[in-house]
Scaffold this motif. Structure first.
Motif, short mmCIF file in Angstrom:
data_model
loop_
_atom_site.label_atom_id
_atom_site.label_comp_id
_atom_site.label_asym_id
_atom_site.label_seq_id
_atom_site.Cartn_x
_atom_site.Cartn_y
_atom_site.Cartn_z
N UNK A 32 -1.30 36.43 -6.75
CA UNK A 32 -1.55 36.90 -5.39
C UNK A 32 -2.78 37.81 -5.36
N UNK A 33 -2.85 38.74 -6.30
CA UNK A 33 -3.92 39.72 -6.31
C UNK A 33 -5.26 39.12 -6.74
N UNK A 47 -6.32 34.32 5.67
CA UNK A 47 -5.25 35.27 6.01
C UNK A 47 -3.95 34.53 6.31
N UNK A 48 -4.06 33.41 7.06
CA UNK A 48 -2.87 32.62 7.36
C UNK A 48 -2.32 31.97 6.09
N UNK A 53 1.75 31.79 1.86
CA UNK A 53 2.09 31.84 0.43
C UNK A 53 3.07 32.97 0.14
N UNK A 54 2.86 34.12 0.75
CA UNK A 54 3.78 35.25 0.56
C UNK A 54 5.18 34.90 1.06
N UNK A 55 5.27 34.30 2.23
CA UNK A 55 6.57 33.98 2.80
C UNK A 55 7.29 32.90 1.99
N UNK A 56 6.56 31.90 1.53
CA UNK A 56 7.19 30.83 0.76
C UNK A 56 7.63 31.30 -0.63
N UNK A 118 7.37 39.68 9.01
CA UNK A 118 7.00 38.27 9.06
C UNK A 118 5.80 38.05 9.97
N UNK A 119 5.63 38.91 10.99
CA UNK A 119 4.46 38.81 11.86
C UNK A 119 3.25 39.48 11.24
#
Length: 159
Positions: A32-33, A47-48, A53-56, A118-119
């Protein structure tokens, strides 16, 4: 045929779970970093992509965090209960636990997420990503060092 020591087998499984979950946690943070976060400055839609990726990956990260913490507590009690832990072992273990807890706390740890997270409007990190990654790496490397200083019992089958 030789009798299998169930306690030794459980210790081996706990060590493997602890090491693999730590590697998943640390590896995902590094990816991620190092790979995804720099894309924010280059690609407008990054950004999207980063948010997706973070949410999944979040359920893997939460599972790895829970397994790492649970197996770590069990291993800590197992190692300290026999009274063979030296002062050096206890000090290094304390530094490892503090570094690991700071890294987990800084990223939100296992706390439930609300709709604001999440937003993307909630504050998620109170330390920089690099600092969290360094703390996680310190905890992981101290774990390796502790396993050398205080090797598993001979009934476990490997050192």
């Amino acid at each position: 045929m030789e009798q299998i020591d169930i306690a030794a087998f459980v210790r081996i499984v706990m060590r493997l779970v602890h090491a693999f979950s730590g590697a998943i946690w640390l590896g995902s943070g590094a990816y991620l970093l190092v790979a995804l976060t720099p894309l924010r400055r280059v690609v407008t839609s990054a950004q999207d992509t980063l948010r997706a990726a973070q949410l999944r990956f979040r359920r893997w990260w939460v599972t790895a965090s829970a397994l790492m913490a649970g197996s770590g507590v069990a291993l800590m009690f197992d190692r300290l209960a026999d009274g063979r832990g030296t002062a050096l072992y206890v000090i290094l273990l304390l530094v490892k636990v503090v570094a690991g807890l700071l890294a987990l706390a800084a990223t939100g740890g296992l706390l439930p997420r609300g709709a604001s997270w999440e937003r993307g409007s909630a504050t998620r990190v109170w330390l920089s990503g690099r600092t969290v990654l360094l703390l996680g790496t310190l905890a992981y490397l101290l774990g390796v060092l502790l396993s050398v200083i205080y090797p598993p019992d001979s009934t476990a089958g490997w050192r």
